[in-house]
Scaffold this motif. Structure first.
Motif, short mmCIF file in Angstrom:
data_model
loop_
_atom_site.label_atom_id
_atom_site.label_comp_id
_atom_site.label_asym_id
_atom_site.label_seq_id
_atom_site.Cartn_x
_atom_site.Cartn_y
_atom_site.Cartn_z
N ILE A 164 -28.03 20.51 31.19
CA ILE A 164 -27.02 19.88 32.04
C ILE A 164 -25.62 20.16 31.53
O ILE A 164 -24.72 20.52 32.30
CB ILE A 164 -27.27 18.36 32.12
CG1 ILE A 164 -28.62 18.08 32.80
CG2 ILE A 164 -26.14 17.66 32.86
CD1 ILE A 164 -29.07 16.64 32.74
N LYS A 168 -22.87 22.59 33.57
CA LYS A 168 -21.56 22.07 33.94
C LYS A 168 -20.45 23.03 33.50
O LYS A 168 -19.55 23.35 34.26
CB LYS A 168 -21.33 20.70 33.30
CG LYS A 168 -21.96 19.53 34.03
CD LYS A 168 -21.57 18.22 33.37
CE LYS A 168 -22.10 17.03 34.14
NZ LYS A 168 -21.73 15.75 33.50
N GLU A 201 -31.06 16.13 39.82
CA GLU A 201 -30.17 16.07 38.65
C GLU A 201 -28.90 16.89 38.88
O GLU A 201 -27.81 16.47 38.49
CB GLU A 201 -30.89 16.57 37.41
CG GLU A 201 -31.92 15.59 36.89
CD GLU A 201 -32.46 15.99 35.53
OE1 GLU A 201 -32.12 15.33 34.53
OE2 GLU A 201 -33.21 16.99 35.46
N HIS A 204 -26.78 14.77 41.09
CA HIS A 204 -26.29 13.58 40.38
C HIS A 204 -25.12 13.92 39.47
O HIS A 204 -24.15 13.15 39.36
CB HIS A 204 -27.43 12.96 39.56
CG HIS A 204 -27.00 11.80 38.73
ND1 HIS A 204 -26.72 10.55 39.27
CD2 HIS A 204 -26.80 11.68 37.39
CE1 HIS A 204 -26.36 9.72 38.31
NE2 HIS A 204 -26.40 10.38 37.16
N HIS A 205 -25.19 15.07 38.82
CA HIS A 205 -24.13 15.48 37.89
C HIS A 205 -23.06 16.34 38.57
O HIS A 205 -22.17 16.87 37.88
CB HIS A 205 -24.73 16.24 36.71
CG HIS A 205 -25.60 15.38 35.83
ND1 HIS A 205 -25.10 14.49 34.90
CD2 HIS A 205 -26.95 15.25 35.77
CE1 HIS A 205 -26.09 13.88 34.29
NE2 HIS A 205 -27.23 14.31 34.79
N ASN A 206 -23.16 16.48 39.89
CA ASN A 206 -22.15 17.21 40.69
C ASN A 206 -21.93 18.62 40.16
O ASN A 206 -20.78 19.07 39.99
CB ASN A 206 -20.83 16.43 40.71
CG ASN A 206 -19.90 16.91 41.81
OD1 ASN A 206 -20.36 17.38 42.85
ND2 ASN A 206 -18.61 16.82 41.58
N ILE A 207 -23.01 19.32 39.88
CA ILE A 207 -22.94 20.70 39.40
C ILE A 207 -22.97 21.65 40.59
O ILE A 207 -23.94 21.68 41.34
CB ILE A 207 -24.10 21.00 38.43
CG1 ILE A 207 -24.01 20.09 37.20
CG2 ILE A 207 -24.09 22.47 38.01
CD1 ILE A 207 -25.20 20.20 36.27
#
Length: 328
Positions: A164, A168, A201, A204-207
């Motif tokens: 993650i 990013k 995921e 959720h992590h705006n990747i």
């Protein structure tokens, strides 16, 4: 400032011939050839080299994994580049492959991605320096990374915290395409569940991953991109070896349960990945690198240069004012 005049559409009375411009452009491009730069990121043993060789149907890069127990462990993430000139139906492609052996292989993997990010930014910086040179080359050698293949271990659980963090960082500077490596180690149900968790995921992590949304896309292009996004991350299997299936030689892997045909869409998504990278989005990957990632880097550097120049000028003025008897 001159006003922008809206052009009027006019019908021609006779054939002029400017419709041949596409053939003229094609002739020049074919003479010059094309360049594609790809970086592979993932832990040792996930088949990075094998996948590259499978995609381009040639042995282009050797595995960097430890084969003998006497070989020392890598202490840092290394950057290794190989370059090949490949040709298909008269089209020449200069292919630069950047490998990152040592990534994620240490006990402490803190900041193991920094050499990768630095390398990608260094290529932007080198291109910018050449671009700003007064007597610059007619065709600047382009080493900017057009695509990053990010390899995810087939754990069947979820993305690791390091995955993650790195995704990013990478997504800010390069077109990232994630793949689930060696997906034949998962059952079909495990694969679907794993892909679903990864997508959740990422959201959720705006990747932000490639391909990107754009208002300039036509409906057919938008539909194609949506179909690709539904497949990401691609569940792939790579193989340079040929096996016999029903009397036909195909690229695949044989195990005690049967044969995995890497080009069978029911076995894995390799064909979708290959077509995506080489047959439908190769040009867009190159353009997106220049228009989005490099442009963002270029703007940031030039603004920083301008601010630095302004501060230096202000500092000189202050020094002149402090000198006795100085007339400004």
């Amino acid at each position: 400032m001159a006003a922008v005049v809206e052009p009027q559409k006019v019908s021609l009375n006779n054939y002029v011939g400017f419709d041949s411009i596409t053939r003229q452009i094609e002739k020049k491009l074919l003479k010059r050839g094309f360049q594609f730069n790809v970086i592979v990121v993932g832990q040792t043993g996930l088949g990075k080299s094998t996948l590259i060789n499978t995609i381009f149907a040639a042995h282009l890069i050797d595995s960097k994994g430890r084969i003998n127990v006497e070989e020392p462990f890598r202490q840092t993430t290394e950057i290794q580049t190989v370059s090949h000139l490949i040709e298909e139906n008269g089209i020449r492609l200069r292919l630069n492959i950047v490998d990152t052996p040592g990534y994620g292989d240490q006990v402490n993997n803190e900041n193991c991605w920094e050499p990768i990010i630095k390398y990608i930014k260094d290529q932007h910086s080198a291109y910018l320096r050449k671009e700003l040179t007064p007597m610059r080359e007619r065709y600047i050698q382009d080493t900017r990374i057009h695509c990053c293949l990010f390899f995810i271990a087939p754990t069947g659980h979820a993305l690791k915290p390091i995955d993650i963090a790195v995704l990013k960082k990478l997504s800010e500077v390069v077109n990232v395409v994630p793949v689930i490596a060696k997906s034949d180690s998962l059952t079909m149900q495990e694969r679907l569940s794993f892909k679903s968790r990864i997508k959740s995921e990422l959201g959720h992590h705006n990747i932000k991953l490639y391909p990107y949304d754009s208002d300039e896309l036509e409906e057919s292009e938008r539909s194609l991109n949506e179909s690709i996004k539904s497949l990401i991350p691609f569940a792939i299997v790579g193989s340079e070896k040929n096996v016999i299936i029903d009397g036909k030689s195909v690229r695949g892997r044989r195990n005690r349960w049967g044969v995995i045909n890497v080009e069978n869409e029911n076995h894995c998504e390799f064909v979708h990945l290959r077509n995506f990278l080489t047959r439908t989005h190769l040009s867009d990957l190159i353009e997106t690198t220049a228009q989005i990632h490099y442009e963002a880097f270029r703007s940031k550097q030039l603004l920083a240069l301008k601010e630095s120049g302004s501060k230096q000028e202000q500092h000189q003025q202050q020094q002149q004012q402090q000198q006795p008897g100085t007339v400004i």
